[in-house]
Design a protein around this motif. Structure first.
Motif, short mmCIF file in Angstrom:
data_model
loop_
_atom_site.label_atom_id
_atom_site.label_comp_id
_atom_site.label_asym_id
_atom_site.label_seq_id
_atom_site.Cartn_x
_atom_site.Cartn_y
_atom_site.Cartn_z
N VAL A 183 0.82 -1.21 0.00
CA VAL A 183 0.00 0.00 0.00
C VAL A 183 0.85 1.26 0.00
CG1 VAL A 183 -1.94 -1.14 1.13
CG2 VAL A 183 -0.25 0.05 2.52
N ALA A 184 2.10 1.13 0.39
CA ALA A 184 2.99 2.29 0.39
C ALA A 184 3.43 2.67 -1.02
CB ALA A 184 4.21 2.01 1.26
N SER A 185 3.23 1.76 -1.97
CA SER A 185 3.74 2.03 -3.33
C SER A 185 2.76 1.55 -4.40
CB SER A 185 5.08 1.33 -3.52
OG SER A 185 4.96 -0.08 -3.32
N SER A 186 1.45 1.76 -4.17
CA SER A 186 0.45 1.29 -5.13
C SER A 186 0.62 1.98 -6.47
CB SER A 186 -0.96 1.53 -4.60
OG SER A 186 -1.92 1.03 -5.50
N PRO A 187 0.74 1.22 -7.56
CA PRO A 187 1.05 1.81 -8.87
C PRO A 187 -0.15 2.34 -9.64
CG PRO A 187 0.98 -0.57 -9.07
CD PRO A 187 0.71 -0.26 -7.63
N GLU A 188 -1.39 2.04 -9.20
CA GLU A 188 -2.55 2.40 -10.01
C GLU A 188 -3.80 2.44 -9.16
OE1 GLU A 188 -2.19 -0.67 -12.88
OE2 GLU A 188 -2.59 -2.27 -11.45
N LEU A 189 -4.84 3.09 -9.67
CA LEU A 189 -6.10 3.20 -8.96
C LEU A 189 -7.21 2.91 -9.96
CD1 LEU A 189 -6.69 3.92 -5.97
CD2 LEU A 189 -7.36 6.19 -6.76
N ARG A 221 -4.42 -3.88 -9.87
CA ARG A 221 -4.88 -5.13 -10.46
C ARG A 221 -4.40 -6.35 -9.69
NH1 ARG A 221 -2.17 -4.79 -15.91
NH2 ARG A 221 -0.70 -3.66 -14.61
N ALA A 222 -3.21 -6.28 -9.13
CA ALA A 222 -2.65 -7.44 -8.42
C ALA A 222 -3.54 -7.85 -7.25
CB ALA A 222 -1.24 -7.13 -7.92
N TYR A 223 -4.17 -6.88 -6.59
CA TYR A 223 -5.08 -7.22 -5.48
C TYR A 223 -6.25 -8.05 -6.00
CZ TYR A 223 -8.51 -6.81 -1.75
OH TYR A 223 -9.43 -7.10 -0.79
N ASP A 224 -6.83 -7.64 -7.11
CA ASP A 224 -7.99 -8.34 -7.66
C ASP A 224 -7.64 -9.74 -8.13
OD1 ASP A 224 -10.68 -7.76 -7.82
OD2 ASP A 224 -10.63 -7.06 -9.88
N LEU A 225 -6.45 -9.87 -8.68
CA LEU A 225 -6.03 -11.16 -9.23
C LEU A 225 -5.68 -12.16 -8.14
CD1 LEU A 225 -5.63 -12.40 -12.04
CD2 LEU A 225 -3.26 -11.60 -11.99
N ARG A 248 4.21 -21.32 -9.44
CA ARG A 248 4.14 -21.24 -10.90
C ARG A 248 2.84 -20.57 -11.34
NH1 ARG A 248 6.35 -26.52 -10.64
NH2 ARG A 248 4.27 -27.45 -10.98
N ARG A 249 1.77 -20.86 -10.61
CA ARG A 249 0.48 -20.26 -10.95
C ARG A 249 0.52 -18.75 -10.77
NH1 ARG A 249 -5.44 -21.93 -8.45
NH2 ARG A 249 -6.40 -22.36 -10.46
N VAL A 250 1.12 -18.29 -9.69
CA VAL A 250 1.28 -16.86 -9.47
C VAL A 250 1.99 -16.23 -10.65
CG1 VAL A 250 2.45 -15.11 -8.08
CG2 VAL A 250 1.21 -16.97 -6.95
N ASN A 251 3.11 -16.83 -11.04
CA ASN A 251 3.91 -16.27 -12.14
C ASN A 251 3.16 -16.31 -13.46
OD1 ASN A 251 5.96 -15.88 -10.30
ND2 ASN A 251 7.06 -17.75 -10.84
N ARG A 252 2.44 -17.40 -13.70
CA ARG A 252 1.72 -17.54 -14.97
C ARG A 252 0.60 -16.51 -15.08
NH1 ARG A 252 0.91 -22.48 -14.49
NH2 ARG A 252 -1.29 -22.56 -13.87
N LEU A 253 -0.17 -16.35 -14.01
CA LEU A 253 -1.25 -15.38 -14.04
C LEU A 253 -0.71 -13.95 -14.14
CD1 LEU A 253 -3.82 -16.79 -11.45
CD2 LEU A 253 -4.23 -16.36 -13.88
N ASP A 258 0.10 -9.03 -17.42
CA ASP A 258 1.07 -7.94 -17.28
C ASP A 258 1.02 -7.30 -15.89
OD1 ASP A 258 3.16 -6.35 -18.18
OD2 ASP A 258 1.83 -4.78 -18.95
N VAL A 259 0.95 -8.15 -14.88
CA VAL A 259 0.95 -7.73 -13.49
C VAL A 259 2.28 -8.11 -12.87
CG1 VAL A 259 -0.09 -8.18 -11.22
CG2 VAL A 259 -1.55 -7.87 -13.22
N ASP A 260 2.82 -7.25 -12.02
CA ASP A 260 4.10 -7.53 -11.38
C ASP A 260 4.01 -8.79 -10.52
OD1 ASP A 260 5.89 -7.04 -8.72
OD2 ASP A 260 6.87 -6.19 -10.50
N ARG A 261 4.93 -9.72 -10.71
CA ARG A 261 4.90 -10.99 -9.99
C ARG A 261 4.98 -10.81 -8.48
NH1 ARG A 261 8.86 -15.36 -13.06
NH2 ARG A 261 7.64 -15.60 -15.01
N GLU A 262 5.89 -9.96 -8.03
CA GLU A 262 6.07 -9.80 -6.59
C GLU A 262 4.86 -9.16 -5.92
OE1 GLU A 262 8.51 -11.05 -4.72
OE2 GLU A 262 9.07 -12.02 -6.61
N ARG A 263 4.22 -8.24 -6.62
CA ARG A 263 3.03 -7.62 -6.05
C ARG A 263 1.88 -8.63 -5.98
NH1 ARG A 263 3.94 -2.32 -5.22
NH2 ARG A 263 1.77 -2.03 -4.61
#
Length: 298
Positions: A183-189, A221-225, A248-253, A258-263
């Protein structure tokens, strides 16, 4: 109009809003339903069973003979926010509102194939279709929108997590630390579904698949996914390769949308631990343990 609510609806409403609120709403549901039907001059065909965990859906016909679905929701579930999100999407990737009557606690929706969700498909195909559907929902919210933010919602959810048993605190601390960093670095709204998973995507006529039952909010988007990552969790738990398969599922989705894997990893951890500790607190031990085992793999 008399009918017996399902036990899962009774339990889910009691857990979410308290037994008193749940009992009051369920007690008034027959008259609420009848009034909503009469106000719109709808003919009742049947009530969906077992139905949802926080609403009752009545399959109806409108005066012109067209089919629709009347959804009845407690005020505590903020149906006004659901209406606002559906109106904003206007049928793009989601079920369409069938009228503009802003009646508290009642939504008239286009009729979908209620018995057919993405869970009826093989897992790889279901994930592919889910990704294509949720992508459409991620749009800029309207100016002056009524939705809370991911930061606000997860802040409210964080306090009860701290009351988890001591042996779970290392996992809880990791989830809370991930949330604080995210939440300290959310990239989009963007406008998010809020509760997106395979069971929330139903077959339609004007489009093959449409999302239903949003709990909308705005954020990344990462929160929703993250909720989609743990879909069919019982199957994942049953496999010997659960942990590597989950990563692997995290990375694949993440890569497919086009969502950051770590987020995505961080939000998946937080949402699984939050859901797991909440399930344990509500006495749903099997659900809670399964969710926390899943979280430990991340």
């Amino acid at each position: 109009m008399a009918f017996e609510p399902s036990q899962r609806l009774v339990k889910a409403l009691g857990e979410a809003y308290g037994e008193t609120v749940a009992a009051d709403w369920l007690g008034g549901l027959p008259s609420l339903t009848q009034e909503a039907l009469e106000r719109r001059e709808l003919a009742c065909e049947r009530i969906m069973a077992p139905g949802g965990r926080s609403s009752v859906v009545v399959l109806v016909r409108r005066p012109d003979g067209t089919q629709a679905a009347l959804k009845l929701v407690p005020a505590e579930a903020r149906p006004d926010r659901e209406r606002a999100a559906l109106a904003h999407w206007n049928g793009w990737g989601a079920v369409r509102l069938a009228d503009d009557l802003a009646e508290p606690g009642a939504l008239l929706l286009e009729r979908l194939h209620c018995e057919v969700s993405l869970r009826s498909l093989p897992e790889p195909k279901a994930l592919l279709e889910a990704a294509g559907t949720v992508r459409k929902l991620w749009v800029e919210p309207a100016e002056g929108h009524p939705f809370e933010t991911v930061a606000r919602r997860t802040e409210r959810q964080s306090a009860p997590m701290c009351e988890a048993p001591a042996e779970l605190m290392p996992l809880v601390d990791a989830a809370l630390a991930a949330r604080a960093e995210l939440v300290a670095s959310s990239p989009e709204l963007l406008l998010l579904h809020g509760n997106f998973r395979q069971g929330k995507v139903l077959g339609g006529d004007r489009a093959p698949w449409l999302a239903v039952g949003p709990d909308p909010l705005v954020g990344e988007r990462a929160y929703d996914l993250a909720r989609l990552v743990r879909d069919r969790i019982d199957d994942q738990i049953a496999t010997a390769a659960g942990a590597p398969a989950t990563r692997r599922r995290v990375n694949r989705l993440a890569d497919s949308l086009d969502v950051d894997r770590e987020r995505l990893h961080g939000w998946t951890l937080f949402r699984a631990v939050e859901s797991g500790t909440r399930a344990l607190a509500a006495g749903r031990r099997q659900d809670g343990e399964m969710l926390l085992e899943f979280a430990s793999w991340l």
